[in-house]
Design an enzyme around this catalytic site. Structure first.
Site, PDB file in Angstrom:
ATOM      1  N   SER A 150       0.926  -1.282  -0.146  1.00  0.00           N
ATOM      2  CA  SER A 150       0.088  -0.093   0.077  1.00  0.00           C
ATOM      3  C   SER A 150       1.090   1.267   0.147  1.00  0.00           C
ATOM      4  O   SER A 150       0.630   2.131  -0.780  1.00  0.00           O
ATOM      5  CB  SER A 150      -1.022   0.042   1.106  1.00  0.00           C
ATOM      6  OG  SER A 150      -0.378  -0.201   2.443  1.00  0.00           O
ATOM      7  N   HIS A 194      -1.945  -8.967   1.860  1.00  0.00           N
ATOM      8  CA  HIS A 194      -1.658  -7.691   2.744  1.00  0.00           C
ATOM      9  C   HIS A 194      -2.910  -7.222   3.541  1.00  0.00           C
ATOM     10  O   HIS A 194      -3.368  -8.031   4.524  1.00  0.00           O
ATOM     11  CB  HIS A 194      -1.557  -6.661   1.538  1.00  0.00           C
ATOM     12  CG  HIS A 194      -0.710  -5.384   2.025  1.00  0.00           C
ATOM     13  ND1 HIS A 194      -0.284  -5.087   3.265  1.00  0.00           N
ATOM     14  CD2 HIS A 194      -0.926  -3.969   1.361  1.00  0.00           C
ATOM     15  CE1 HIS A 194       0.242  -3.848   3.588  1.00  0.00           C
ATOM     16  NE2 HIS A 194      -0.217  -3.227   2.352  1.00  0.00           N
ATOM     17  N   HIS A 222       5.527 -12.684   7.306  1.00  0.00           N
ATOM     18  CA  HIS A 222       5.773 -11.432   7.071  1.00  0.00           C
ATOM     19  C   HIS A 222       7.241 -11.500   6.150  1.00  0.00           C
ATOM     20  O   HIS A 222       8.049 -12.053   6.056  1.00  0.00           O
ATOM     21  CB  HIS A 222       6.280 -10.391   8.362  1.00  0.00           C
ATOM     22  CG  HIS A 222       5.988  -8.965   7.932  1.00  0.00           C
ATOM     23  ND1 HIS A 222       6.887  -8.175   7.503  1.00  0.00           N
ATOM     24  CD2 HIS A 222       4.796  -8.231   8.080  1.00  0.00           C
ATOM     25  CE1 HIS A 222       6.435  -7.007   7.282  1.00  0.00           C
ATOM     26  NE2 HIS A 222       5.140  -6.904   7.823  1.00  0.00           N
ATOM     27  N   ARG A 277       2.838  -5.135  16.593  1.00  0.00           N
ATOM     28  CA  ARG A 277       1.416  -4.487  16.591  1.00  0.00           C
ATOM     29  C   ARG A 277       0.426  -5.587  16.862  1.00  0.00           C
ATOM     30  O   ARG A 277      -0.526  -5.283  17.560  1.00  0.00           O
ATOM     31  CB  ARG A 277       1.185  -4.110  15.204  1.00  0.00           C
ATOM     32  CG  ARG A 277       2.152  -3.083  14.617  1.00  0.00           C
ATOM     33  CD  ARG A 277       1.939  -2.730  12.850  1.00  0.00           C
ATOM     34  NE  ARG A 277       2.150  -3.993  12.195  1.00  0.00           N
ATOM     35  CZ  ARG A 277       2.237  -4.167  10.987  1.00  0.00           C
ATOM     36  NH1 ARG A 277       1.489  -3.057  10.366  1.00  0.00           N
ATOM     37  NH2 ARG A 277       2.428  -5.104  10.435  1.00  0.00           N
ATOM     38  N   ASP A 287      -2.399  -8.582  11.708  1.00  0.00           N
ATOM     39  CA  ASP A 287      -3.717  -8.890  10.987  1.00  0.00           C
ATOM     40  C   ASP A 287      -4.294 -10.221  11.899  1.00  0.00           C
ATOM     41  O   ASP A 287      -5.504 -10.522  12.018  1.00  0.00           O
ATOM     42  CB  ASP A 287      -3.719  -9.321   9.713  1.00  0.00           C
ATOM     43  CG  ASP A 287      -3.378  -7.912   8.832  1.00  0.00           C
ATOM     44  OD1 ASP A 287      -3.933  -6.971   9.091  1.00  0.00           O
ATOM     45  OD2 ASP A 287      -2.571  -8.022   7.923  1.00  0.00           O
TER      46      ASP A 287
HETATM   47  N1  CMX Z   1       0.958 -19.799   5.531  1.00  0.00           N
HETATM   48  C1  CMX Z   1       1.532 -20.749   4.676  1.00  0.00           C
HETATM   49  N2  CMX Z   1       2.543 -20.530   3.973  1.00  0.00           N
HETATM   50  C2  CMX Z   1       3.319 -19.381   3.915  1.00  0.00           C
HETATM   51  C3  CMX Z   1       2.926 -18.486   5.082  1.00  0.00           C
HETATM   52  C4  CMX Z   1       1.601 -18.490   5.714  1.00  0.00           C
HETATM   53  N3  CMX Z   1       1.287 -17.696   6.772  1.00  0.00           N
HETATM   54  N4  CMX Z   1       3.847 -17.365   4.897  1.00  0.00           N
HETATM   55  C5  CMX Z   1       4.620 -17.554   4.001  1.00  0.00           C
HETATM   56  N5  CMX Z   1       4.306 -18.760   3.402  1.00  0.00           N
HETATM   57  C6  CMX Z   1       5.133 -19.278   2.424  1.00  0.00           C
HETATM   58  C7  CMX Z   1       4.881 -18.451   1.072  1.00  0.00           C
HETATM   59  O1  CMX Z   1       3.876 -18.623   0.372  1.00  0.00           O
HETATM   60  C8  CMX Z   1       6.188 -18.895   0.371  1.00  0.00           C
HETATM   61  O2  CMX Z   1       5.708 -20.089  -0.513  1.00  0.00           O
HETATM   62  P1  CMX Z   1       6.307 -20.377  -1.775  1.00  0.00           P
HETATM   63  O3  CMX Z   1       7.734 -20.701  -1.719  1.00  0.00           O
HETATM   64  O4  CMX Z   1       5.364 -21.745  -2.203  1.00  0.00           O
HETATM   65  O5  CMX Z   1       5.963 -19.333  -2.662  1.00  0.00           O
HETATM   66  C9  CMX Z   1       7.076 -19.248   1.286  1.00  0.00           C
HETATM   67  O6  CMX Z   1       6.418 -19.640   2.623  1.00  0.00           O
HETATM   68  C10 CMX Z   1       8.213 -18.319   1.489  1.00  0.00           C
HETATM   69  O7  CMX Z   1       7.606 -17.169   1.835  1.00  0.00           O
HETATM   70  P2  CMX Z   1       8.394 -15.975   2.802  1.00  0.00           P
HETATM   71  O8  CMX Z   1       9.510 -15.329   2.186  1.00  0.00           O
HETATM   72  O9  CMX Z   1       8.132 -16.324   4.380  1.00  0.00           O
HETATM   73  O10 CMX Z   1       7.210 -14.918   2.866  1.00  0.00           O
HETATM   74  P3  CMX Z   1       6.895 -13.740   1.679  1.00  0.00           P
HETATM   75  O11 CMX Z   1       7.702 -12.486   2.197  1.00  0.00           O
HETATM   76  O12 CMX Z   1       7.043 -14.325   0.375  1.00  0.00           O
HETATM   77  O13 CMX Z   1       5.324 -13.491   1.810  1.00  0.00           O
HETATM   78  C11 CMX Z   1       3.446 -12.776   3.294  1.00  0.00           C
HETATM   79  C12 CMX Z   1       4.952 -12.516   3.089  1.00  0.00           C
HETATM   80  C13 CMX Z   1       2.946 -11.922   4.517  1.00  0.00           C
HETATM   81  C14 CMX Z   1       2.935 -12.319   2.114  1.00  0.00           C
HETATM   82  C15 CMX Z   1       3.148 -14.275   3.800  1.00  0.00           C
HETATM   83  O14 CMX Z   1       3.890 -14.445   4.990  1.00  0.00           O
HETATM   84  C16 CMX Z   1       1.718 -14.541   3.935  1.00  0.00           C
HETATM   85  O15 CMX Z   1       1.187 -14.913   2.851  1.00  0.00           O
HETATM   86  N6  CMX Z   1       1.061 -14.614   4.959  1.00  0.00           N
HETATM   87  C17 CMX Z   1      -0.382 -14.849   5.145  1.00  0.00           C
HETATM   88  C18 CMX Z   1      -1.206 -13.532   4.601  1.00  0.00           C
HETATM   89  C19 CMX Z   1      -0.857 -12.381   5.751  1.00  0.00           C
HETATM   90  O16 CMX Z   1      -1.142 -12.611   6.954  1.00  0.00           O
HETATM   91  N7  CMX Z   1      -0.719 -11.399   5.055  1.00  0.00           N
HETATM   92  C20 CMX Z   1      -0.599 -10.203   6.086  1.00  0.00           C
HETATM   93  C21 CMX Z   1       0.827  -9.522   6.017  1.00  0.00           C
HETATM   94  C22 CMX Z   1       0.578  -8.163   6.833  1.00  0.00           C
HETATM   95  C23 CMX Z   1       0.217  -6.974   6.147  1.00  0.00           C
HETATM   96  O17 CMX Z   1       0.575  -6.806   4.870  1.00  0.00           O
HETATM   97  O18 CMX Z   1      -0.892  -6.751   6.608  1.00  0.00           O
END
Ligand code: CMX
Length: 465
Positions: free
Chosen positions: A273, A303, A349, A358, A404
């Site tokens: 964002s 996000h 994250h 947070r 979140d």
């Molecule tokens: N559940 C399952 N798998 C997850 C995960 C979770 N909560 N968090 C990361 N992973 C996976 C990723 O999908 C990725 O898988 P692939 O290799 O198959 O693509 C792998 O672990 C590595 O990811 P990462 O480097 O640890 O995390 P990213 O930087 O790529 O992504 C985020 C960060 C937040 C998008 C991810 O942790 C996620 O999808 N979390 C769940 C959604 C969420 O809570 N989002 C809110 C974040 C805070 C905000 O912005 O508001």
């Protein structure tokens, strides 16, 4: 009073013959001046000088190296943005202008009888780098209350949206339509010198932040209630006006809102964002267009929409197993989510490598005010179970909960159970961070953003040399 009559109606936009310029309909109303712009007028030349001298002396300094993996991997870890308002440490979490969340909770002014920081104070801090006094914060509350009306065409637009349209889509579309009010777009069209851009950007930021609770309340009342929105009270703070326009009459919910709107405001510049708002703003799109673009990013499930997804996930657990869910049953739910190729919302994250502060401050709020709530109990159990499961799963670099994972549980306790609305609250708060950053983008004259990209073929050629 229906939304149409509760909000003072402003004149709709008009179009010029050749070059369209905004009509500035709301500028016809007298607004209260909180004096923040005068403070900015002193700060801007100092900061401009500092940046100019720093770039002249250290412009060639190398900050980081970019690998092919970083290029394919969502630019993770690339050090390529300047954001003045906050800095995120992977282990410690966010600091707003150098202040941690507990420090902000302690130092920022509170409402009379309240214990949580007022988000107006955080905005002052993000913009100026200084902790405001209570009087300075009060002046901002009054200033925002004086700018809170929506233009008529936006009221009509929101009233005409089908209630089936997701609240975030309504929010973003309505903010885009408020482009009609942009003082920046008008100043640009009038040929204002670029050194003055920050001033009209500041005015747009103040107007937009002031109007967001009114807009968000109109959406909430239309979609989930009877369409009646309460009136703005110039003596109330931003959050208190927001909760009363939403139709809530509970001081503790207002206190929660003050905390919520403070902690969701800013998370340095690289998140979707913030980065989108900065990127779109770099084309000199006005703050309304830039912010609505950022909101379309916040509406994504990885996000800001994760706060909705967390509640959907938790409610699903409750519906299937009831409130006496065991840790083993929770493990099964987590594995079932992971094995079906979905993410566990609220965990992980891109930058953080520890539990999000947070999350922790929301947990402390829950421990204090709703220790026996069954949903809070479930969230606490998840905190104990999910990190181990995610670690065993072996993919995520950060198995700990983010912001979140906790917010929805607090909201549902006070009666706001409409989970598809939660991201709108995140969006209202995020305006404080991204719009104060946008003012500084214009003050520092940051240019249009345009990183270099390569094709895979070009990269293969370069790497094989
Ligand atoms: N559940 C399952 N798998 C997850 C995960 C979770 N909560 N968090 C990361 N992973 C996976 C990723 O999908 C990725 O898988 P692939 O290799 O198959 O693509 C792998 O672990 C590595 O990811 P990462 O480097 O640890 O995390 P990213 O930087 O790529 O992504 C985020 C960060 C937040 C998008 C991810 O942790 C996620 O999808 N979390 C769940 C959604 C969420 O809570 N989002 C809110 C974040 C805070 C905000 O912005 O508001």
């Amino acid at each position: 009073m229906a939304v149409r009559s509760a909000l003072r109606l402003l004149r709709p936009l008009s179009k010029g013959n050749t070059r369209w310029t905004p009509n500035l309909t709301s500028a016809r109303y007298e607004t209260t001046d909180c004096g923040l712009k005068d403070i900015m007028a002193d700060l801007v030349p100092e900061k401009q000088k500092q940046v100019k001298e720093f770039r002249a002396k250290h412009g060639d300094f190398v900050v980081g190296d970019v690998t092919v993996d970083m290029m394919y991997g969502g630019m993770r870890g690339i050090r390529g943005l300047v954001t003045e308002t906050s800095l995120l440490d992977p282990e410690e979490g966010i600091r707003f202008r150098g202040y941690s969340i507990p420090e902000c909770q302690e130092l920022l002014p509170k409402a009379d009888g309240g214990a949580e920081p007022l988000p107006e104070g955080l905005f002052y801090l993000l913009l100026t780098g200084n902790i405001p006094t209570k009087d300075e914060v009060r002046a901002i509350s009054r200033d925002w209350a004086s700018r809170a009306d929506l233009p008529q065409h936006v009221v009509q637009m929101v009233n005409n949206f089908p209630t089936s349209l997701h609240p975030m889509a309504q929010f973003s579309a309505a903010v885009t339509a408020m482009h009609s009010e942009s003082k920046f777009a008008k100043a640009y069209a009038d040929g204002t010198h670029k050194t003055k851009y920050w001033e009209s950007t500041y005015e747009d930021a103040m107007d937009l932040i002031a109007k967001l609770p009114t807009l968000a309340s109109a959406i909430y009342c239309n979609v989930y209630r009877d369409g009646k929105v309460g009136a703005i009270d110039p003596n109330k703070d931003w959050s208190a006006n927001f909760t009363s326009m939403l139709g809530y009459d509970n001081n503790m919910f207002t206190e929660l809102m003050r905390l919520y709107l403070t902690i969701h405001a800013d998370h340095e510049g690289g998140n979707v964002s913030a980065h989108t708002c900065h990127l779109v703003g770099s084309a000199l799109s006005d703050p309304y267009l830039s912010f609505s673009a950022g909101m379309n990013g916040l509406a994504g499930p990885l996000h800001g929409l994760a706060n909705q997804e967390v509640l959907v996930w938790l409610t699903n657990v409750f519906e299937q197993v009831g409130s006496n869910v065991t840790k083993d049953q929770l493990r099964e739910f987590l594995w079932s989510t992971l094995n079906s190729g979905q993410v566990v919302p609220g965990f992980g994250h891109a930058v953080l490598r520890k539990t999000d502060p947070r999350y922790m401050c929301q947990r402390e709020f829950a421990q204090k005010h709703l220790p026996d709530d069954p949903m809070f109990h479930l969230v606490s159990q998840l905190f104990e179970v999910a990190p181990d499961v995610l670690t065993e799963h072996g993919k995520t670099k950060n198995p700990w909960p983010n912001v979140d994972a906790h917010s929805g549980v607090l909201l549902q306790y006070y009666g706001m159970t409409e989970m598809s609305y939660y991201t709108v609250l995140f969006g209202v708060s995020r305006a404080l961070g991204v719009l104060s950053s946008l003012v500084w983008d214009r003050a520092l004259g940051l240019p249009i953003e345009r990183p270099k990209s390569f094709t895979t073929e070009a990269l293969i050629k370069m790497a094989s040399k």
